[in-house]
Write a protein that holds these residues in place. Structure first.
Motif, PDB file in Angstrom:
ATOM      1  N   LEU A   5      19.834  15.638  17.296  1.00 46.66           N
ATOM      2  CA  LEU A   5      21.198  15.719  17.827  1.00 46.66           C
ATOM      3  C   LEU A   5      21.228  16.491  19.142  1.00 46.66           C
ATOM      4  O   LEU A   5      21.890  16.073  20.106  1.00 46.66           O
ATOM      5  N   VAL A   6      20.513  17.602  19.194  1.00 46.46           N
ATOM      6  CA  VAL A   6      20.471  18.407  20.415  1.00 46.46           C
ATOM      7  C   VAL A   6      19.906  17.596  21.578  1.00 46.46           C
ATOM      8  O   VAL A   6      20.464  17.590  22.690  1.00 46.46           O
ATOM      9  N   ARG A   7      18.805  16.894  21.336  1.00 46.10           N
ATOM     10  CA  ARG A   7      18.215  16.095  22.409  1.00 46.10           C
ATOM     11  C   ARG A   7      19.138  14.970  22.849  1.00 46.10           C
ATOM     12  O   ARG A   7      19.243  14.669  24.049  1.00 46.10           O
ATOM     13  N   GLU A   8      19.838  14.352  21.906  1.00 47.20           N
ATOM     14  CA  GLU A   8      20.748  13.262  22.255  1.00 47.20           C
ATOM     15  C   GLU A   8      21.901  13.769  23.109  1.00 47.20           C
ATOM     16  O   GLU A   8      22.301  13.121  24.089  1.00 47.20           O
ATOM     17  N   LEU A   9      22.444  14.930  22.762  1.00 42.95           N
ATOM     18  CA  LEU A   9      23.523  15.502  23.567  1.00 42.95           C
ATOM     19  C   LEU A   9      23.022  15.874  24.958  1.00 42.95           C
ATOM     20  O   LEU A   9      23.722  15.676  25.959  1.00 42.95           O
ATOM     21  N   ALA A  10      21.803  16.404  25.028  1.00 44.75           N
ATOM     22  CA  ALA A  10      21.225  16.760  26.328  1.00 44.75           C
ATOM     23  C   ALA A  10      21.026  15.522  27.194  1.00 44.75           C
ATOM     24  O   ALA A  10      21.229  15.559  28.409  1.00 44.75           O
ATOM     25  N   GLU A  37      20.492   2.533  10.114  1.00 45.05           N
ATOM     26  CA  GLU A  37      20.825   2.168  11.485  1.00 45.05           C
ATOM     27  C   GLU A  37      22.329   2.024  11.672  1.00 45.05           C
ATOM     28  O   GLU A  37      22.849   2.310  12.755  1.00 45.05           O
ATOM     29  N   GLU A  38      23.015   1.617  10.621  1.00 40.01           N
ATOM     30  CA  GLU A  38      24.461   1.422  10.728  1.00 40.01           C
ATOM     31  C   GLU A  38      25.243   2.725  10.596  1.00 40.01           C
ATOM     32  O   GLU A  38      26.268   2.910  11.255  1.00 40.01           O
ATOM     33  N   HIS A  39      24.752   3.653   9.774  1.00 36.07           N
ATOM     34  CA  HIS A  39      25.550   4.837   9.435  1.00 36.07           C
ATOM     35  C   HIS A  39      24.943   6.174   9.878  1.00 36.07           C
ATOM     36  O   HIS A  39      25.689   7.137  10.067  1.00 36.07           O
ATOM     37  N   TYR A  40      23.622   6.260  10.011  1.00 35.27           N
ATOM     38  CA  TYR A  40      22.989   7.563  10.222  1.00 35.27           C
ATOM     39  C   TYR A  40      22.173   7.635  11.505  1.00 35.27           C
ATOM     40  O   TYR A  40      21.205   8.381  11.596  1.00 35.27           O
ATOM     41  N   ASP A  41      22.564   6.870  12.517  1.00 34.43           N
ATOM     42  CA  ASP A  41      21.914   6.924  13.825  1.00 34.43           C
ATOM     43  C   ASP A  41      22.538   8.071  14.622  1.00 34.43           C
ATOM     44  O   ASP A  41      23.757   8.174  14.732  1.00 34.43           O
ATOM     45  N   VAL A  42      21.697   8.944  15.177  1.00 33.45           N
ATOM     46  CA  VAL A  42      22.185  10.148  15.855  1.00 33.45           C
ATOM     47  C   VAL A  42      23.083   9.819  17.045  1.00 33.45           C
ATOM     48  O   VAL A  42      23.929  10.638  17.443  1.00 33.45           O
ATOM     49  N   ARG A  43      22.946   8.636  17.622  1.00 32.12           N
ATOM     50  CA  ARG A  43      23.799   8.274  18.755  1.00 32.12           C
ATOM     51  C   ARG A  43      25.264   8.203  18.336  1.00 32.12           C
ATOM     52  O   ARG A  43      26.166   8.495  19.118  1.00 32.12           O
ATOM     53  N   LYS A  44      25.490   7.834  17.084  1.00 28.55           N
ATOM     54  CA  LYS A  44      26.869   7.742  16.585  1.00 28.55           C
ATOM     55  C   LYS A  44      27.458   9.117  16.324  1.00 28.55           C
ATOM     56  O   LYS A  44      28.626   9.368  16.619  1.00 28.55           O
TER      57      LYS A  44
END
Length: 401
Positions: free
Chosen positions: A23-28, A384-391
């Motif tokens: 999550l941290v990397r995705e936000l960065a 992929e539908e529910h637990y992808d960090v991009r969502k």
């Protein structure tokens, strides 16, 4: 945009894979300047330190031992960590205006740190609710309901909910539980915020690794049932011992337990004295090697103590789904994990006191390769539908606008 994230998770290597580091990397990646505060436990004998990697700042705060220790030391360390974090953020981040402060449970003792920024900068606050404490400790007999310790932590819990602008719950069951037991909370401040990861390429999830099987004495043709994670009282160790004792009834299968925690020695002693067939125990593995085991696993196991009244949701679920592994869960009847397994058609469930049902379900999975394959694929699709960090990152960014 500046975001502050408080956690008890070890974030020494921000490139490790996990629900918080992902999550941290995705936000960065989205251009957010994210500041992470996490503990450096006393056993590491290292000082408080501040490092920056790209637009991720890591504040490693020297604390007492919180993990892999007894209940008393863990309790004292949990009580003192709030003051240690507050001193550290005042020293290192006093001149930074944070647009959002995120924090996860456990612990529930971040209230003073959160309040500091909420009052000083009118920072928005977001609680990622991963643990409902102190009730979970009451359920398994660690804290007396209504006692002095319970009253102290219950007061802290209520205050944390009160100062949180939003509370992200892992499941609908979590949302309903919080509302039922905290009637003063505005329903509008609760939303679904599940554990999520950055999924690996699904084409690389399965392999045959006889060298790895030889290393852990797994028969080449055996179905590998794997449990990976904490080995503590929340996992219901007495039922796990029953599983170990009866696993010989599951034909052509091997049970590998990978984990550490307060009950590890108890489990190790049981295995050493009873010599169960087709069972192995490993105390600790680097994540990269554990992931190699997941690639050759046939069934992933989840255990929770049957006494829980709160809807726990184990984080190891996402690892099994990621590697297309069907799941066999033995838990309390209050968790909505069983509902998600049923909805996604990714696994089977029984209550964690019914050893006969567990063995029956294990046999069903061991004897039906097609069922395992189908459930594994269903689970990967559900991830992929529910637990992808991009969502989940989108959820956080929504509150920054």
């Amino acid at each position: 945009m500046n975001v502050l994230f408080l956690t008890l998770s070890n974030m020494e290597n921000i490139y490790d894979r996990g629900i918080y580091s992902d999550l941290v990397r995705e936000l960065a990646k989205r251009g957010i300047n994210i500041h992470v505060v996490f503990p450096r436990e006393r056993r590491e004998m290292l000082p408080t330190e501040l490092v920056t990697i790209d637009n991720i700042t890591l504040l490693k705060v020297k604390t007492g031992n919180i993990t892999k220790t007894d209940f008393i030391e863990k309790g004292i360390s949990t009580l003192t960590i709030e003051s240690q974090y507050l001193r550290a953020v005042k020293k290192y981040f006093s001149d930074i205006h944070f647009d959002l402060i995120m924090y996860s449970t456990p612990p529930i003792t971040f209230e003073r740190v959160v309040n500091y920024f909420k009052k000083k900068h009118q920072t928005k606050t977001y609680l990622m609710l991963k643990d409902i404490f102190p009730q979970n400790a009451v359920d398994i007999g660690l804290i007396k309901n209504g006692g002095v310790i319970w009253k102290y932590f219950r007061k802290k819990e209520k205050k944390l909910y009160e100062i949180s602008d939003m509370i992200g719950c892992m499941t609908k069951g979590n949302v309903q539980y919080i509302l039922n037991h905290n009637p003063n909370i505005d329903e509008q401040k609760l939303e679904i915020f599940p554990n999520s990861i950055e999924p690996i390429d699904s084409k690389t999830t399965k392999s045959t690794n006889y060298e790895l099987k030889d290393k852990y004495q797994i028969p080449h043709r055996a179905n590998l049932f794997i449990y990976g994670g904490n080995l503590g009282k929340p996992q219901g160790p007495d039922f796990l011992l029953k599983v170990i004792e009866n696993f010989y009834k599951v034909d052509n299968s091997f049970l590998l337990i990978v984990g550490s925690g307060t009950e590890y020695e108890k489990i190790k002693h049981f295995i050493e004295t009873t010599h169960p067939k087709n069972v192995g125990l490993v105390q600790f593995l680097p994540k990269i090697e554990y992931d190699q085991l997941l690639k050759i696993a046939d069934v992933g196991l989840i255990f929770l103590d049957r006494r829980f009244t709160i809807p726990n949701f184990p984080s190891r679920l996402t690892s099994y789904l990621e590697y297309s592994i069907p799941i066999l869960a033995a838990t309390d009847k209050h968790t909505d994990l069983k509902d998600i397994l049923n909805q996604s058609k990714s696994g089977l469930w029984c209550e964690s006191e019914d050893i006969d049902s567990f063995i029956t379900l294990a046999r069903k999975l061991a004897n039906n390769e097609m069922l395992r394959k189908e459930m594994g694929e269903n689970g990967r699709n559900y991830l992929e539908e529910h637990y992808d960090v991009r969502k989940t990152a989108n959820t956080i960014i929504k509150h920054l606008k």
